[in-house]
Design a protein around this motif. Structure first.
Motif, PDB file in Angstrom:
ATOM      1  N   ALA A  37       6.094  -4.222 -10.602  1.00  0.00           N
ATOM      2  CA  ALA A  37       6.931  -3.104 -10.141  1.00  0.00           C
ATOM      3  C   ALA A  37       6.725  -1.904 -11.065  1.00  0.00           C
ATOM      4  CB  ALA A  37       8.392  -3.523 -10.152  1.00  0.00           C
ATOM      5  N   GLU A 204       5.021   8.690   7.155  1.00  0.00           N
ATOM      6  CA  GLU A 204       4.237   7.442   7.007  1.00  0.00           C
ATOM      7  C   GLU A 204       2.752   7.718   7.247  1.00  0.00           C
ATOM      8  OE1 GLU A 204       5.394   4.610   6.056  1.00  0.00           O
ATOM      9  OE2 GLU A 204       7.540   4.589   6.522  1.00  0.00           O
ATOM     10  N   SER A 227       2.874   7.763  -2.523  1.00  0.00           N
ATOM     11  CA  SER A 227       4.170   7.454  -1.892  1.00  0.00           C
ATOM     12  C   SER A 227       5.273   8.349  -2.434  1.00  0.00           C
ATOM     13  CB  SER A 227       4.557   5.990  -2.134  1.00  0.00           C
ATOM     14  OG  SER A 227       3.598   5.158  -1.540  1.00  0.00           O
ATOM     15  N   PHE A 237       8.481   0.869  -6.868  1.00  0.00           N
ATOM     16  CA  PHE A 237       7.329   0.564  -6.011  1.00  0.00           C
ATOM     17  C   PHE A 237       6.720  -0.741  -6.481  1.00  0.00           C
ATOM     18  CE2 PHE A 237       2.879   0.809  -4.807  1.00  0.00           C
ATOM     19  CZ  PHE A 237       2.882   1.444  -3.571  1.00  0.00           C
ATOM     20  N   LYS A 238       6.537  -1.664  -5.555  1.00  0.00           N
ATOM     21  CA  LYS A 238       5.903  -2.939  -5.918  1.00  0.00           C
ATOM     22  C   LYS A 238       5.095  -3.459  -4.732  1.00  0.00           C
ATOM     23  CE  LYS A 238       6.741  -7.501  -7.770  1.00  0.00           C
ATOM     24  NZ  LYS A 238       7.522  -8.375  -8.579  1.00  0.00           N
ATOM     25  N   LYS A 239       3.814  -3.707  -4.961  1.00  0.00           N
ATOM     26  CA  LYS A 239       2.913  -4.233  -3.919  1.00  0.00           C
ATOM     27  C   LYS A 239       3.064  -3.480  -2.594  1.00  0.00           C
ATOM     28  CE  LYS A 239       2.749  -8.891  -5.836  1.00  0.00           C
ATOM     29  NZ  LYS A 239       3.378 -10.189  -5.843  1.00  0.00           N
ATOM     30  N   GLY A 240       3.083  -2.159  -2.658  1.00  0.00           N
ATOM     31  CA  GLY A 240       3.153  -1.351  -1.432  1.00  0.00           C
ATOM     32  C   GLY A 240       4.554  -1.163  -0.884  1.00  0.00           C
ATOM     33  N   GLU A 241       5.551  -1.883  -1.430  1.00  0.00           N
ATOM     34  CA  GLU A 241       6.945  -1.772  -0.961  1.00  0.00           C
ATOM     35  C   GLU A 241       7.669  -0.708  -1.770  1.00  0.00           C
ATOM     36  OE1 GLU A 241       9.210  -3.901   1.121  1.00  0.00           O
ATOM     37  OE2 GLU A 241       7.258  -4.097   2.146  1.00  0.00           O
ATOM     38  N   LEU A 242       8.388   0.153  -1.063  1.00  0.00           N
ATOM     39  CA  LEU A 242       9.053   1.268  -1.738  1.00  0.00           C
ATOM     40  C   LEU A 242      10.577   1.125  -1.590  1.00  0.00           C
ATOM     41  CD1 LEU A 242       7.924   4.908  -1.046  1.00  0.00           C
ATOM     42  CD2 LEU A 242      10.308   4.283  -0.873  1.00  0.00           C
ATOM     43  N   THR A 243      11.296   1.231  -2.711  1.00  0.00           N
ATOM     44  CA  THR A 243      12.763   1.228  -2.657  1.00  0.00           C
ATOM     45  C   THR A 243      13.264   2.539  -3.245  1.00  0.00           C
ATOM     46  OG1 THR A 243      12.608  -1.115  -3.244  1.00  0.00           O
ATOM     47  CG2 THR A 243      14.812  -0.153  -3.286  1.00  0.00           C
TER      48      THR A 243
END
Ligand SMILES: Nc1ncnc2c1ncn2[C@@H]1O[C@H](COP(=O)(O)OP(=O)(O)O)[C@@H](O)[C@H]1O
Ligand SMILES: C[C@@](O)(CCOP(=O)(O)O)CC(=O)O
Ligand SMILES: [Mg+2]
Length: 399
Positions: A37, A204, A227, A237-243
């Motif tokens: 992350a 996106e 991103s 951001f972790k492995k393409g996932e955004l919070t």
């Protein structure tokens, strides 16, 4: 005026302007490329891309085979021009415009682009611009095809200094190209100073194209820079996932530019080589960085209501930044200029860490809210308060 409706059909000159912010990484650079992350925030420094499309109708003197694709890099004082017929000859077979379907640049396409760059006289001292030029040609031809147009780029961001100029370049350019192609439309939301903000789906698409451009510049990007430049705010951001992270208290950061130039692609490759030489040790380093980013992201979101709580929050952030800097040293991406900034700020009990790829570039220093801070005009420091919401924004004019 609806700035986007009809852009695909539009036959007169069209000007689109897009701007996208740079970023700082508070924790997790490099390790994020290996699946850990990371936490990043958009900053109030932008890259602006404007795009002027010439008429394409018959009898208007601008058929797809005539005219040129031009690029004016204002900060470098360089202009480039490729006749459309030359682009078509070199790329016609390799790239056809398909704005709705982001795809990576293949080795054959990259080779064709490299041949197009050989036509241009890039001064040896600015040869590092080649990566940006390649990304431009790829994005232009993939989104708009070989039709004539002129792009002008200017930026507040130092290039190759860790503030994500490569991502801001790819995001702003993708936004301008996709809007001109009629592939995205701006939303009802108005941003600052009359800029329009894109809808989520459009963002996106911009982000996916910008990622393809970043691959040309970074080699193996994690996707965090494009991103945060596209969606703005503070993110984990972790492995393409955004919070999205909500920061309830302002976090003040001093950014010092060491003015030591470096190249993200080479530094990212260097960390991967170290990881293949020492897989177990480096896996532990990346794991530790992951824990730091996770903890830092939850601390950022805490709402501290009094001075004691704010101080305790800032102390924890400082400690995590210090630990992250130690691990970046383990990865081999610190530099004597960075160490000088660390030592200098430590004299004032302030904690710093490198930001971005390291090897020179910029250093972040956490400034506790209790400290009154003055920066004299013209000095090399910038000062950021991280609660602004900066995303890619657009303006379109039908001339
Ligand atoms: N405004 C710009 N115009 C042309 N190329 C750019 C621009 N901004 C960035 N680039 C490209 O991105 C490269 C810098 O990217 P990188 O090494 O990732 O550092 P950073 O993203 O931290 O600034 C430059 O060498 C250039 O090729
Ligand atoms: C080192 C890295 O984590 C960030 C690089 O940022 P910059 O290009 O130095 O601004 C690479 C990446 O995540 O793609
Ligand atoms: Mg970069």
């Amino acid at each position: 005026m609806d700035p986007v409706a009809g852009t695909a059909e539009h036959r007169g000159p069209l000007e689109v302007r897009a701007r996208a912010p740079g970023k700082i990484i508070l924790a997790g650079e490099h390790a994020v490329v290996h699946g850990s992350a990371a936490v990043a925030a958009a900053i109030d420094l932008y890259t602006n891309s404007s795009l002027l499309l010439r008429p394409t109708g018959p009898g208007e003197g601008g058929g797809a085979g005539s005219g040129a694709v031009e690029l004016d890099l204002r900060d470098s004082g360089l202009t480039f021009s490729w006749p459309c017929s030359r682009l078509r000859g070199a790329l016609g077979e390799e790239i056809s415009a398909n704005p709705g379907a982001p795809a990576p640049c293949s080795p054959d396409q990259l080779a064709a682009i490299a041949r197009l760059l050989q036509d241009q006289e890039i001064p040896e001292a600015k040869i590092w611009l080649s990566a940006g030029l390649s990304a431009f040609l790829f994005l232009y031809a993939s989104i708009l095809g070989c039709r004539p147009g002129k792009a002008v780029v200017s930026s507040d961001l130092p290039m190759g200094a860790g503030l994500g100029s490569s991502a801001a370049f790819c995001v702003s350019m993708s936004g301008a190209l996709l809007t001109a192609a009629g592939a995205v439309s701006v939303g009802a939301r108005r941003g600052a100073e009359g800029w329009e903000v894109l809808e989520k789906g459009a963002l996106e698409l911009v982000n996916q194209w910008a990622f393809q451009g970043e691959k040309i510049i970074h080699g193996k990007p994690s996707g965090i820079d494009n991103s945060v430049s596209t969606f703005g705010k503070m993110i984990k951001f972790k492995k393409g996932e955004l919070t999205n992270l909500e920061s309830w208290n302002p976090v003040k950061m001093l950014i010092t530019d060491t003015r030591v130039g470096r190249n993200t692609k080479a530094l990212v490759a260097g960390v991967s080589e170290r990881a293949s030489r020492h897989p177990d040790a480096m896996a532990s380093v990346f794991h530790a960085v992951n824990s730091i980013s996770e903890e830092l992201s939850s601390i950022v979101e805490l709402a501290a209501e009094d001075e004691i709580a704010i101080t305790s929050k800032e102390d924890k952030l400082a400690e995590l930044m210090e630990m992250n800097q130690g691990l970046l040293q383990c990865m081999g991406v610190s530099h004597s200029s960075i160490e000088t900034v660390l030592r200098t700020t430590l004299k004032y009990s302030l904690v710093s860490k490198l930001t971005g790829a390291g090897g020179g570039g910029c250093v972040l220093t956490l400034i506790p809210t209790c400290i009154l801070f003055y920066i004299s005009p013209g000095c090399i420091f910038s000062f950021m308060v991280l609660y602004k919401i900066n995303t890619i924004q657009l303006m379109c004019d039908f001339c």
